[in-house]
Design an enzyme around this catalytic site. Structure first.
Site, PDB file in Angstrom:
ATOM      1  N   ASN A  70      -7.655   1.724   9.533  1.00  0.00           N
ATOM      2  CA  ASN A  70      -6.379   1.838  10.233  1.00  0.00           C
ATOM      3  C   ASN A  70      -6.662   1.682  11.712  1.00  0.00           C
ATOM      4  O   ASN A  70      -7.388   2.488  12.299  1.00  0.00           O
ATOM      5  CB  ASN A  70      -5.729   3.199   9.977  1.00  0.00           C
ATOM      6  CG  ASN A  70      -5.279   3.343   8.535  1.00  0.00           C
ATOM      7  OD1 ASN A  70      -5.326   2.391   7.758  1.00  0.00           O
ATOM      8  ND2 ASN A  70      -4.834   4.536   8.175  1.00  0.00           N
ATOM      9  N   ARG A 120       0.854  -1.183   0.000  1.00  0.00           N
ATOM     10  CA  ARG A 120       0.000   0.000   0.000  1.00  0.00           C
ATOM     11  C   ARG A 120       0.893   1.237   0.000  1.00  0.00           C
ATOM     12  O   ARG A 120       1.613   1.497   0.968  1.00  0.00           O
ATOM     13  CB  ARG A 120      -0.918   0.017   1.226  1.00  0.00           C
ATOM     14  CG  ARG A 120      -1.722   1.291   1.323  1.00  0.00           C
ATOM     15  CD  ARG A 120      -2.713   1.283   2.490  1.00  0.00           C
ATOM     16  NE  ARG A 120      -3.380   2.572   2.554  1.00  0.00           N
ATOM     17  CZ  ARG A 120      -3.371   3.384   3.606  1.00  0.00           C
ATOM     18  NH1 ARG A 120      -2.762   3.031   4.725  1.00  0.00           N
ATOM     19  NH2 ARG A 120      -3.981   4.551   3.562  1.00  0.00           N
ATOM     20  N   GLU A 178      -7.600   8.534   6.285  1.00  0.00           N
ATOM     21  CA  GLU A 178      -7.928   9.113   7.586  1.00  0.00           C
ATOM     22  C   GLU A 178      -8.358  10.582   7.527  1.00  0.00           C
ATOM     23  O   GLU A 178      -7.608  11.486   7.882  1.00  0.00           O
ATOM     24  CB  GLU A 178      -6.724   8.992   8.529  1.00  0.00           C
ATOM     25  CG  GLU A 178      -6.329   7.568   8.818  1.00  0.00           C
ATOM     26  CD  GLU A 178      -5.273   7.477   9.926  1.00  0.00           C
ATOM     27  OE1 GLU A 178      -4.767   8.529  10.340  1.00  0.00           O
ATOM     28  OE2 GLU A 178      -4.974   6.360  10.360  1.00  0.00           O
ATOM     29  N   GLU A 210      -3.828  -0.344   7.878  1.00  0.00           N
ATOM     30  CA  GLU A 210      -2.684  -0.048   8.748  1.00  0.00           C
ATOM     31  C   GLU A 210      -2.911  -0.664  10.120  1.00  0.00           C
ATOM     32  O   GLU A 210      -4.021  -0.639  10.651  1.00  0.00           O
ATOM     33  CB  GLU A 210      -2.484   1.461   8.978  1.00  0.00           C
ATOM     34  CG  GLU A 210      -2.042   2.226   7.767  1.00  0.00           C
ATOM     35  CD  GLU A 210      -1.840   3.717   8.063  1.00  0.00           C
ATOM     36  OE1 GLU A 210      -1.593   4.095   9.223  1.00  0.00           O
ATOM     37  OE2 GLU A 210      -1.952   4.505   7.102  1.00  0.00           O
ATOM     38  N   TYR A 256      -5.058   1.131  15.492  1.00  0.00           N
ATOM     39  CA  TYR A 256      -3.884   1.140  16.362  1.00  0.00           C
ATOM     40  C   TYR A 256      -4.259   0.918  17.821  1.00  0.00           C
ATOM     41  O   TYR A 256      -3.532   0.313  18.583  1.00  0.00           O
ATOM     42  CB  TYR A 256      -3.135   2.474  16.241  1.00  0.00           C
ATOM     43  CG  TYR A 256      -2.442   2.637  14.914  1.00  0.00           C
ATOM     44  CD1 TYR A 256      -1.144   2.192  14.746  1.00  0.00           C
ATOM     45  CD2 TYR A 256      -3.087   3.210  13.824  1.00  0.00           C
ATOM     46  CE1 TYR A 256      -0.491   2.319  13.523  1.00  0.00           C
ATOM     47  CE2 TYR A 256      -2.448   3.343  12.604  1.00  0.00           C
ATOM     48  CZ  TYR A 256      -1.152   2.899  12.461  1.00  0.00           C
ATOM     49  OH  TYR A 256      -0.513   3.014  11.258  1.00  0.00           O
ATOM     50  N   HIS A 274      -2.637  11.065   1.044  1.00  0.00           N
ATOM     51  CA  HIS A 274      -2.229  10.766   2.420  1.00  0.00           C
ATOM     52  C   HIS A 274      -1.651  12.065   3.021  1.00  0.00           C
ATOM     53  O   HIS A 274      -0.475  12.134   3.362  1.00  0.00           O
ATOM     54  CB  HIS A 274      -1.223   9.613   2.427  1.00  0.00           C
ATOM     55  CG  HIS A 274      -1.080   8.904   3.740  1.00  0.00           C
ATOM     56  ND1 HIS A 274      -1.319   7.557   3.901  1.00  0.00           N
ATOM     57  CD2 HIS A 274      -0.716   9.357   4.974  1.00  0.00           C
ATOM     58  CE1 HIS A 274      -1.089   7.202   5.167  1.00  0.00           C
ATOM     59  NE2 HIS A 274      -0.724   8.285   5.842  1.00  0.00           N
TER      60      HIS A 274
HETATM   61  C1  GBH Z   1      -1.714   6.756  10.914  1.00  0.00           C
HETATM   62  O1  GBH Z   1      -2.315   7.730  11.655  1.00  0.00           O
HETATM   63  C2  GBH Z   1      -1.259   7.379   9.646  1.00  0.00           C
HETATM   64  O2  GBH Z   1      -2.066   6.997   8.554  1.00  0.00           O
HETATM   65  C3  GBH Z   1       0.186   7.161   9.345  1.00  0.00           C
HETATM   66  O3  GBH Z   1       0.602   8.062   8.363  1.00  0.00           O
HETATM   67  C4  GBH Z   1       0.977   7.277  10.621  1.00  0.00           C
HETATM   68  O4  GBH Z   1       2.361   7.247  10.398  1.00  0.00           O
HETATM   69  C5  GBH Z   1       0.575   6.139  11.503  1.00  0.00           C
HETATM   70  O5  GBH Z   1      -0.790   6.139  11.722  1.00  0.00           O
HETATM   71  C6  GBH Z   1       1.252   6.118  12.862  1.00  0.00           C
HETATM   72  O6  GBH Z   1       0.902   7.234  13.611  1.00  0.00           O
HETATM   73  O7  GBH Z   1      -4.577  13.353  20.299  1.00  0.00           O
HETATM   74  O8  GBH Z   1      -2.505  12.576  21.236  1.00  0.00           O
HETATM   75  O9  GBH Z   1      -4.440  11.176  21.336  1.00  0.00           O
HETATM   76  C7  GBH Z   1      -2.643   7.449  12.980  1.00  0.00           C
HETATM   77  C8  GBH Z   1      -3.374   8.655  13.425  1.00  0.00           C
HETATM   78  C9  GBH Z   1      -2.457   9.385  15.472  1.00  0.00           C
HETATM   79  C10 GBH Z   1      -4.789   9.580  14.970  1.00  0.00           C
HETATM   80  C11 GBH Z   1      -2.744   9.702  16.904  1.00  0.00           C
HETATM   81  C12 GBH Z   1      -5.069   9.893  16.389  1.00  0.00           C
HETATM   82  C13 GBH Z   1      -4.275  10.738  18.416  1.00  0.00           C
HETATM   83  C14 GBH Z   1      -3.217  11.567  19.075  1.00  0.00           C
HETATM   84  N1  GBH Z   1      -3.604   8.770  14.838  1.00  0.00           N
HETATM   85  N2  GBH Z   1      -3.931  10.508  17.027  1.00  0.00           N
HETATM   86  S1  GBH Z   1      -3.732  12.226  20.596  1.00  0.00           S
END
Ligand code: GBH
Length: 451
Positions: free
Chosen positions: A298, A80, A170, A357, A300, A124
């Site tokens: 995505n 991707r 996102e 992701e 996490y 992106h």
């Molecule tokens: C993804 O975003 C992205 O698509 C990618 O580019 C990135 O590298 C990867 O994840 C890793 O981060 O307000 O402090 O709680 C993840 C996006 C990041 C969205 C953290 C929510 C919350 C931060 N997320 N965010 S906070």
């Protein structure tokens, strides 16, 4: 004797790596590329850790052949990637930059030569700076109207070889974070109403891109969007908490998923945004809610939810001792992947879910004797895969899994310190070293089961 039941995935399950142009390519001002909002944002003092810029990143623009060879060597069958809008159209409109098209032609060809099926994200987060300056970026629907011809350009140029298109990555991150919290480019701090308008513009852009794929994608073309809804995990897997988690999921993710799948701003949306709703035209939703072929997720982390009055649910704050990655927003909640996939299948009946992701960010130390023993990342991924396997077993239509990320890269406002790669990158020499997690994931792919 013990009967071992292998955690095997379906025969046609798609394994791959994910990455994004602005985070790995570098060559930020080369071959006709003009700045994106991130090139500008990174230069504002205090916005990005250590003032790191995207100028060179992993120099993938020049090293892509080696990178793809390594990806193939690790056994991946899918990759991707994303395309940089300001490399294709430096100002976001008008003339196409032939050198930009050349690069992605070479990149896609190299994917195919390495046996990697490309999954292409059209956007992106690297909006051409000129669109921010001239139109106000995602605040204004002219940006969505510009996205249409851009998407059409991509589909016409690459559609003979690219069959899987992802319109946007996102929406939350480049709208809420970009225009609301100001933590991501362009770093604006607008009212809630304006932020909701940026969501709406993004949804329109998605619609124009879907239309471009349908019209010009050719045989076998498929299209979807990648979203990062907040996964709501029922505190207990009992009817009451599951119902609460579903309700919470619908409401807190209503800005994106409701218009996409319900074709309107719903009660859940208005309940969430109150008087700050986006303005729209009646026809907008025809464009926004065109049927798509898959939903990219995505995943996490997640939030725990239990049944509670009066609204039906309560979101539980995570205690300080809850395990997280070095990225502190990244709480280790493997059930998030199960519930996120299950919720979208149950609530919206999406035909196919793809985990576009999943991964973990840590400040890994450099290799010692050629090894990075990142058991922390390995176990994070392993636990999430177990929950994904469970979802498939329960009948959730999950088609593939893309690990974020292939190699360490530019982690937005955390710069180069925060590493999400399964391949370690030494930025001074651009040397790539597969970590333990990469070797392990490679065995998972080879055996199509959790090892
Ligand atoms: C993804 O975003 C992205 O698509 C990618 O580019 C990135 O590298 C990867 O994840 C890793 O981060 O307000 O402090 O709680 C993840 C996006 C990041 C969205 C953290 C929510 C919350 C931060 N997320 N965010 S906070």
């Amino acid at each position: 004797m013990i009967q071992v039941r292998p955690l095997t995935f379906p025969q046609d399950f798609q394994w791959g790596f994910a990455a994004a142009a602005p985070q790995i390519e570098g060559a930020a001002f080369e071959d006709g590329k003009e700045p994106s909002v991130w090139d500008t944002f990174a230069r504002i003092p205090g916005k990005v850790l250590n003032g790191d810029t995207l100028d060179i990143a992993c120099d993938h623009y020049h090293l892509y052949e080696k990178d793809l060879a390594l990806m193939a060597q690790l056994g991946a069958k899918n990759y991707r990637l994303s395309i940089s809008w300001p490399r294709i159209q430096p100002t976001g409109r008008g003339a196409v930059n032939p050198k930009g098209i050349d690069f992605y032609n070479r990149l896609i060809d190299a994917c195919l030569q390495n046996g990697l099926t490309p999954w292409v994200t059209m956007f992106h987060w690297d909006l051409p700076q000129a669109l921010e300056d001239d139109f106000g970026g995602w605040r204004d629907r002219r940006t969505a109207e510009a996205f249409g011809p851009y998407a059409e350009t991509l589909v016409k140029a690459l559609g003979d070889r690219v069959k899987n298109w992802i319109t946007l990555n996102e929406i939350f991150c480049f709208t809420q974070d970009g225009y609301g919290n100001g933590t991501k480019a362009p770093g604006a701090k607008e009212s809630e109403q304006v932020v909701n308008q940026t969501y709406h513009t993004a949804l329109l852009a998605h619609g124009y891109a879907v239309r471009a794929v349908r019209e010009f994608g050719g045989p076998g073309a498929r299209v979807g969007i990648t979203d990062n809804p907040i996964p709501t995990i029922p505190l207990t897997e009992t009817e009451r908490d599951i119902e609460a988690a579903q309700k919470a999921f619908i409401e807190i993710n209503s800005r994106v998923l409701e218009p996409l799948y319900r074709g309107e701003y719903t009660e859940a949306y208005f309940k969430t945004v109150g008087e700050d709703a986006a303005q729209f035209k009646a026809d907008d939703f025809k464009l926004i809610s065109q049927p798509t072929d898959f939903l990219g997720l995505n995943v996490y982390t997640g939030q725990f939810v239990r049944a509670a009055e009066p609204q039906g649910y309560e979101i539980l704050p995570l205690p300080a001792s809850y395990p997280t990655a070095d990225a502190t927003w990244l709480a280790h909640a493997p059930q998030a992947i199960y519930w996120c996939a299950r919720h979208v299948a149950e609530i919206y009946e999406v035909p196919s879910v793809i985990i576009t992701e999943n991964g973990a960010g840590y400040d890994d130390a450099p290799p010692v004797n050629g090894e990075v023993l990142d058991l922390h990342r390995r176990d994070y991924v392993r636990n999430y895969l177990k929950e994904l396997h469970r979802a498939i077993g329960d009948g959730v239509p999950v088609e593939g899994y893309f690990l974020w990320s292939f190699m360490d890269n530019y982690e937005w406002m955390d710069g180069y310190q925060r590493r999400f790669g399964v391949v370690y990158n030494d930025y001074a020499t651009q040397t790539r070293t597969p970590k333990l997690s990469a070797k392990w994931f490679s065995r998972v792919i080879a055996e199509n089961r959790i090892v």
